[in-house]
Design an enzyme around this catalytic site. Structure first.
Site, PDB file in Angstrom:
ATOM      1  CE1 TYR A  53      -2.905  -3.148   0.191  1.00 51.69           C
ATOM      2  CE2 TYR A  53      -3.381  -2.682   2.487  1.00 51.69           C
ATOM      3  CZ  TYR A  53      -3.548  -3.465   1.358  1.00 51.69           C
ATOM      4  OH  TYR A  53      -4.375  -4.566   1.413  1.00 51.69           O
ATOM      5  CG  HIS A 111      -0.922  -8.726  -0.275  1.00 49.33           C
ATOM      6  ND1 HIS A 111      -0.526  -7.430  -0.232  1.00 49.33           N
ATOM      7  CD2 HIS A 111      -2.270  -8.662  -0.419  1.00 49.33           C
ATOM      8  CE1 HIS A 111      -1.562  -6.622  -0.334  1.00 49.33           C
ATOM      9  NE2 HIS A 111      -2.634  -7.356  -0.461  1.00 49.33           N
TER      10      HIS A 111
HETATM   11  P1  NDP Z   1     -13.776  -0.777   1.187  1.00 41.44           P
HETATM   12  O1  NDP Z   1     -14.892  -1.672   0.735  1.00 41.44           O
HETATM   13  O2  NDP Z   1     -13.410  -0.757   2.611  1.00 41.44           O
HETATM   14  O3  NDP Z   1     -14.134   0.693   0.673  1.00 41.44           O
HETATM   15  C1  NDP Z   1     -13.322   1.813   0.931  1.00 41.44           C
HETATM   16  C2  NDP Z   1     -14.001   3.028   0.295  1.00 41.44           C
HETATM   17  O4  NDP Z   1     -15.279   3.205   0.902  1.00 41.44           O
HETATM   18  C3  NDP Z   1     -13.246   4.319   0.509  1.00 41.44           C
HETATM   19  O5  NDP Z   1     -13.408   5.085  -0.662  1.00 41.44           O
HETATM   20  C4  NDP Z   1     -13.962   4.983   1.675  1.00 41.44           C
HETATM   21  O6  NDP Z   1     -13.955   6.382   1.585  1.00 41.44           O
HETATM   22  C5  NDP Z   1     -15.369   4.511   1.481  1.00 41.44           C
HETATM   23  N1  NDP Z   1     -16.085   4.381   2.756  1.00 41.44           N
HETATM   24  C6  NDP Z   1     -15.645   3.848   3.912  1.00 41.44           C
HETATM   25  N2  NDP Z   1     -16.586   3.892   4.864  1.00 41.44           N
HETATM   26  C7  NDP Z   1     -17.657   4.493   4.289  1.00 41.44           C
HETATM   27  C8  NDP Z   1     -18.933   4.847   4.764  1.00 41.44           C
HETATM   28  N3  NDP Z   1     -19.308   4.594   6.022  1.00 41.44           N
HETATM   29  N4  NDP Z   1     -19.798   5.450   3.894  1.00 41.44           N
HETATM   30  C9  NDP Z   1     -19.435   5.719   2.620  1.00 41.44           C
HETATM   31  N5  NDP Z   1     -18.236   5.399   2.119  1.00 41.44           N
HETATM   32  C10 NDP Z   1     -17.347   4.797   2.950  1.00 41.44           C
HETATM   33  O7  NDP Z   1     -12.540  -1.141   0.243  1.00 41.44           O
HETATM   34  P2  NDP Z   1     -11.012  -1.523   0.415  1.00 41.44           P
HETATM   35  O8  NDP Z   1     -10.627  -2.167  -0.863  1.00 41.44           O
HETATM   36  O9  NDP Z   1     -10.221  -0.392   0.901  1.00 41.44           O
HETATM   37  O10 NDP Z   1     -11.024  -2.702   1.512  1.00 41.44           O
HETATM   38  C11 NDP Z   1     -10.813  -2.502   2.888  1.00 41.44           C
HETATM   39  C12 NDP Z   1      -9.423  -2.916   3.319  1.00 41.44           C
HETATM   40  O11 NDP Z   1      -9.198  -4.300   3.085  1.00 41.44           O
HETATM   41  C13 NDP Z   1      -8.288  -2.256   2.512  1.00 41.44           C
HETATM   42  O12 NDP Z   1      -8.143  -0.898   2.819  1.00 41.44           O
HETATM   43  C14 NDP Z   1      -7.140  -3.151   2.848  1.00 41.44           C
HETATM   44  O13 NDP Z   1      -6.656  -2.863   4.137  1.00 41.44           O
HETATM   45  C15 NDP Z   1      -7.822  -4.513   2.787  1.00 41.44           C
HETATM   46  N6  NDP Z   1      -7.714  -5.137   1.451  1.00 41.44           N
HETATM   47  C16 NDP Z   1      -6.963  -6.288   1.352  1.00 41.44           C
HETATM   48  C17 NDP Z   1      -6.780  -6.897   0.125  1.00 41.44           C
HETATM   49  C18 NDP Z   1      -5.961  -8.147   0.045  1.00 41.44           C
HETATM   50  O14 NDP Z   1      -5.624  -8.565  -1.073  1.00 41.44           O
HETATM   51  N7  NDP Z   1      -5.645  -8.779   1.147  1.00 41.44           N
HETATM   52  C19 NDP Z   1      -7.375  -6.362  -1.123  1.00 41.44           C
HETATM   53  C20 NDP Z   1      -8.212  -5.191  -0.888  1.00 41.44           C
HETATM   54  C21 NDP Z   1      -8.356  -4.634   0.352  1.00 41.44           C
HETATM   55  P3  NDP Z   1     -12.988   7.346   2.469  1.00 41.44           P
HETATM   56  O15 NDP Z   1     -11.627   6.722   2.419  1.00 41.44           O
HETATM   57  O16 NDP Z   1     -13.122   8.627   1.789  1.00 41.44           O
HETATM   58  O17 NDP Z   1     -13.535   7.377   3.878  1.00 41.44           O
END
Ligand code: NDP
Length: 277
Positions: A53, A111
């Site tokens: 990241y 990962h």
């Molecule tokens: P998410 O499904 O958590 O979505 C994140 C997005 O949703 C951001 O744009 C955030 O906006 C927005 N958001 C968060 N909370 C709210 C809310 N209450 N209302 C409206 N919008 C909201 O996606 P991710 O892909 O980031 O998944 C979460 C985590 O999982 C990652 O950050 C990472 O740590 C992990 N991950 C692991 C992977 C792997 O291969 N092991 C792959 C993908 C993710 P804002 O930031 O503006 O608040």
């Protein structure tokens, strides 16, 4: 907060904070640090990151957020598959620790599976654990066959979790992987719980949210929290989103809500290959 007991005896909380996309821009850095600190202040101790990241920069954002309060945090990071040979994994962990300004990780994950032999990665994890640099280890993006293979290897039995893509629109793991992990008493960490925001306009989510006076994101997170054996790690870089996501712990979904969600997002009726983002 509810938590799962890992083989080491440590507790993995059911809700955490993701950090993918953090550390990528200097303009959003202070908001990201504030959001993570706010989450910690409210009692969300689990922070999920990876060396990938922001090519290490997410880890430096976290270092700033957790400075002086390491003992409050359950810190998760992940090693790239191309760093997953024995010596490269140990070196990658050391670099993560340095960026995070800490001397241990609570959980270290592969990962996704790459060319490095799994037995080498697990041997490196075991050595890191014995050295006190990681307290627990596990994998990510492993489908059921990979899981079975990993658990049969020396050091495989201590695998604490599998972090995978799981949300209302990605229910494939309910066919086999999730029940299998439950049988092993191994929590599954659901990533991208709101499909990076793409789930939010969906009608059934909006309808339930409106009825309850909550948001669609809270419905999606509450649905995951309702599943047995699942940890949820939404990423939020705004204080409001952090607060909303925490409050999803208190949302009760009725049988009618669950039925409406099942109709809009049907459970799998046959095996589905694990998807990843
Ligand atoms: P998410 O499904 O958590 O979505 C994140 C997005 O949703 C951001 O744009 C955030 O906006 C927005 N958001 C968060 N909370 C709210 C809310 N209450 N209302 C409206 N919008 C909201 O996606 P991710 O892909 O980031 O998944 C979460 C985590 O999982 C990652 O950050 C990472 O740590 C992990 N991950 C692991 C992977 C792997 O291969 N092991 C792959 C993908 C993710 P804002 O930031 O503006 O608040």
């Amino acid at each position: 907060m509810r938590s799962f007991r890992l083989p080491s005896g440590d507790q993995l909380p059911v809700l955490g904070m993701g950090t993918w996309k953090m550390g990528e821009s200097s303009r959003s850095r202070s908001a990201e640090v504030k959001a993570l600190r706010h989450g910690l202040d409210l009692g969300i101790s689990l922070i999920d990151t990876a060396e990938m990241y922001g090519e290490g920069e997410a880890e430096t954002v976290i270092a700033e957020a957790i400075a002086g309060r390491r003992s409050e945090v359950f810190l998760v990071s992940k090693v790239y598959p191309h760093n997953a040979s024995y010596s490269a994994a140990i070196a990658a962990c050391d670099r993560s620790l340095k960026r995070l300004q800490t001397d241990y990780l609570d959980l270290y994950l592969l990962h996704w599976r790459g060319a490095a032999p799994l037995s080498e990665t697990l041997a490196a994890f075991e050595a890191l654990q014995q050295a006190g640099k990681i307290r627990n280890y596990g994998v990510s993006n492993f489908d059921i066959d990979d899981m079975k293979e990993a658990l049969d290897l020396p050091a495989g039995e201590a695998i604490a979790t599998n972090q995978v893509l799981y949300n209302l629109s990605r229910r494939g793991i309910e066919w086999d992987l999730l029940p299998w992990c439950r049988q092993q008493h191994m929590p599954v960490m659901a990533y991208s719980p709101i499909e990076q925001g793409r789930l939010l306009p969906q009608r059934s989510l909006q309808t339930i949210a409106k009825q309850k006076g909550i948001t669609a994101a809270q419905v999606a997170i509450a649905w995951l929290l309702h599943q047995e054996n699942v940890v949820v790690i939404p990423k939020a870089s705004s204080l409001k989103h952090v607060e909303e996501n925490l409050a999803a712990l208190d949302v009760q979904l009725s049988p009618e809500d669950l039925q409406m969600l099942d109709q809009a997002f049907p459970a799998p009726t046959r095996p589905v290959a694990l998807q990843m983002l």
